[in-house]
Scaffold this motif. Sequence first.
Motif, PDB file in Angstrom:
ATOM      1  N   UNK A  48      -9.543   3.051 -14.768  1.00  6.01           N
ATOM      2  CA  UNK A  48      -9.636   1.657 -14.347  1.00  6.01           C
ATOM      3  C   UNK A  48     -10.646   0.865 -15.165  1.00  6.01           C
ATOM      4  N   UNK A  49     -11.231   1.460 -16.182  1.00  7.60           N
ATOM      5  CA  UNK A  49     -12.330   0.804 -16.872  1.00  7.60           C
ATOM      6  C   UNK A  49     -11.865  -0.388 -17.695  1.00  7.60           C
ATOM      7  N   UNK A  50     -10.834  -0.202 -18.490  1.00  7.99           N
ATOM      8  CA  UNK A  50     -10.404  -1.248 -19.419  1.00  7.99           C
ATOM      9  C   UNK A  50      -9.153  -1.981 -18.948  1.00  7.99           C
ATOM     10  N   UNK A  51      -8.723  -1.724 -17.747  1.00  8.46           N
ATOM     11  CA  UNK A  51      -7.499  -2.355 -17.254  1.00  8.46           C
ATOM     12  C   UNK A  51      -7.795  -3.117 -15.964  1.00  8.46           C
ATOM     13  N   UNK A  52      -6.956  -4.058 -15.665  1.00 11.59           N
ATOM     14  CA  UNK A  52      -7.049  -4.824 -14.427  1.00 11.59           C
ATOM     15  C   UNK A  52      -5.708  -4.762 -13.704  1.00 11.59           C
ATOM     16  N   UNK A  53      -5.412  -3.629 -13.052  1.00  9.26           N
ATOM     17  CA  UNK A  53      -4.133  -3.524 -12.343  1.00  9.26           C
ATOM     18  C   UNK A  53      -4.118  -4.389 -11.093  1.00  9.26           C
ATOM     19  N   UNK A  54      -2.925  -4.650 -10.602  1.00  7.36           N
ATOM     20  CA  UNK A  54      -2.801  -5.481  -9.396  1.00  7.36           C
ATOM     21  C   UNK A  54      -3.387  -4.784  -8.176  1.00  7.36           C
ATOM     22  N   UNK A  55      -3.260  -3.472  -8.118  1.00 14.37           N
ATOM     23  CA  UNK A  55      -3.851  -2.679  -7.043  1.00 14.37           C
ATOM     24  C   UNK A  55      -4.677  -1.559  -7.673  1.00 14.37           C
ATOM     25  N   UNK A  56      -5.887  -1.435  -7.198  1.00 16.51           N
ATOM     26  CA  UNK A  56      -6.760  -0.386  -7.736  1.00 16.51           C
ATOM     27  C   UNK A  56      -6.504   0.917  -6.985  1.00 16.51           C
ATOM     28  N   UNK A  57      -6.166   1.969  -7.721  1.00 19.06           N
ATOM     29  CA  UNK A  57      -5.868   3.282  -7.149  1.00 19.06           C
ATOM     30  C   UNK A  57      -6.840   4.289  -7.749  1.00 19.06           C
ATOM     31  N   UNK A 116       7.984  12.477  -2.740  1.00 19.63           N
ATOM     32  CA  UNK A 116       7.675  11.795  -1.492  1.00 19.63           C
ATOM     33  C   UNK A 116       6.285  11.181  -1.604  1.00 19.63           C
ATOM     34  N   UNK A 117       6.136   9.914  -1.162  1.00 14.68           N
ATOM     35  CA  UNK A 117       4.841   9.256  -1.137  1.00 14.68           C
ATOM     36  C   UNK A 117       4.546   8.798   0.278  1.00 14.68           C
ATOM     37  N   UNK A 120       4.440  -3.727  -2.874  1.00 16.52           N
ATOM     38  CA  UNK A 120       3.102  -3.210  -3.121  1.00 16.52           C
ATOM     39  C   UNK A 120       3.100  -1.680  -3.182  1.00 16.52           C
ATOM     40  N   UNK A 121       3.933  -1.018  -2.358  1.00 18.80           N
ATOM     41  CA  UNK A 121       4.026   0.437  -2.424  1.00 18.80           C
ATOM     42  C   UNK A 121       4.556   0.884  -3.777  1.00 18.80           C
ATOM     43  N   UNK A 122       5.496   0.113  -4.348  1.00 19.91           N
ATOM     44  CA  UNK A 122       5.979   0.429  -5.687  1.00 19.91           C
ATOM     45  C   UNK A 122       4.893   0.288  -6.738  1.00 19.91           C
ATOM     46  N   UNK A 123       4.027  -0.737  -6.581  1.00 21.58           N
ATOM     47  CA  UNK A 123       2.911  -0.898  -7.514  1.00 21.58           C
ATOM     48  C   UNK A 123       1.937   0.277  -7.406  1.00 21.58           C
ATOM     49  N   UNK A 124       1.712   0.733  -6.176  1.00 30.03           N
ATOM     50  CA  UNK A 124       0.829   1.884  -5.988  1.00 30.03           C
ATOM     51  C   UNK A 124       1.400   3.109  -6.684  1.00 30.03           C
ATOM     52  N   UNK A 125       2.696   3.333  -6.536  1.00 29.62           N
ATOM     53  CA  UNK A 125       3.330   4.497  -7.155  1.00 29.62           C
ATOM     54  C   UNK A 125       3.236   4.421  -8.670  1.00 29.62           C
TER      55      UNK A 125
END
Length: 590
Positions: A404-413, A526-527, A538-543
């Motif tokens: 996560x250091x150099x990226x800005x994803x929509x959801x932080x995982x 399975x998630x 949002x669940x798809x973004x998490x995956x």
Amino acid sequence: MLAGVVGARISRRRSGGGGGGGIGAGAQADEVIFEATVRNSSSPLYNSRVVLRELTSVQAQRRGRRALEVLKKLARRQLMYHSYAMQVHGYVSSSSSSKPGSFILVHGYHGSYSLRHWLQLSDWLPTLEATLALDDEWARRVGDDTIGGPAVTRQLRLTRILMRDLLIGVNYLHSHGLAHTELRLENLHISPVDKHVKVGILGNAVDLYDKSSHDSLADGNTVRKTLMIGFDMRCVGFIMAKMILRELMEPSTFTKFKSFLTKGNDPSCLREFLLPILSRDSPSGNDGLQMLDRNWGAGWNLLSLLLATKPSDRISCLDALRHPFLCGPKWRVEPSMDIIRWGLGSTTVRMAEDYIYVRHQRSRIAHFIELMELLNPHPRRKNWLKFLPGRWRLLYCTGRHIGLTLRQPSLRVLINNAYLTFTPSSDPKTPTFSLSSDVSFTVMPSSNWPHNKSGTLGYLHTTSSLGVAPGRRLYLREDNNESSPFSTQKSNVWKVSSRKLKELGAKEPPFGLPTAKLVAGEIDVEMRLEPMPLNAEEAGDVLREARTQIPPEMFDVSKFVCGTYVDSRLLVLRGVNGSALLFTRSCSLS
């Protein structure tokens, strides 16, 4: 009988009994401990302090007489016996006593504490160093020329002295056909006179050779000797663990430690099991953990050999005395190939735990993994079928690392742990496994990084069937011959430099090395999120974010091509893109 030697004018006073804290001679429920001074001027023990152990029950008196029998067997070399065992002067037995049939064992006084009480002192380290008078000569004796210095170095020096004394004393018993069977901290004492560790009263010592059995006498004695010596060495392993890892002095923690071993877990995985316990109260570093990690994890290796599951696999006293962990820098020992393999694995694990994945560190870890693969001790398929079952935790991947250091994803995982679990099939004739991949992660509630890393817990579960077949990994020599016959082989081909192989003593790169070929079947994914506050998008973004951060092989196990290294604690699997995944066996009490 010692009544004439000690005399009737011995002044006795009762000391703290039950725990042995008064005079360092732990009393049991059927014993009463006294401290005495010999006042008979005609006795060779005149003005000497002795311990009077009054044995009240029939069983206790039997132990006392057994201790005297053992003393007679060791009388040929009394000097050696007295150097490493508690000195027994004799006994007092009088029918005119107020307690008919009383039996009092008279033995030497070796300070005011057992080793357990020494270790429980708040200032135990400087006190023991002063008691043993650890000057330059003693430092040279144990092989460490560092006087003072950091606490870890001082503890390691002291541990080597105490362990070597203990092993010499136990080996002396074993070489005379005896096993102690009651080795524990309460039965060990440190004499300030001759600076030696004294093994306690030999009331429960047993003969290694059973002369009463006439059926298969030789085989029966061999089995009996192996079991008895193995039991003593296991006790020595417990003593070493408690001396180094002070957390094991707590009864609850030691119960978990013993339960880990009694449930059949391999002792070579002790570090993986104890790491959360040792780091719980000391996040910055545990002294015992640092001691065992030194010298490429040699301490963990010795501990695993002392606590091996089978008695026949446990290390002997003489081999333990020659182990690198107990030999300092001035006592160089030639490491065996097993020690070299262990050192490679331990160093790789520690480098991966540092989590400083700059370029030179990543290249070093990859280099060590390649060396491990070249020294794989279990290359055949039958070995893989033996070691593969179980749960393995992903420790490192030589492929690309995306965080996560150099990226800005929509959801932080935040990825927590990733495991592979191999379950063998019920049919022993078919070498197949049920493979499950479990990845746990945390979904952050917002784009800001929370300090406590809290959020929604998520789990990614993948299942598949897996077949194991013999394979071979081919190598290309680094030459200018483009028409090399190896290029025609239809297999995964990897380049290994000659320099790396020369470090292992090889004159030239090998043609190839045996591996375990992995063939995966259909995959189910399975998630799950707990709780589930996200919508489908949002669940798809998490995956997608979880799949971006974890190696693709953990999500799609069909991308595993072959296994290149396996033992009781480490596993290396290669993916289709050439990356190597390093796993460590995850052992739990459940």
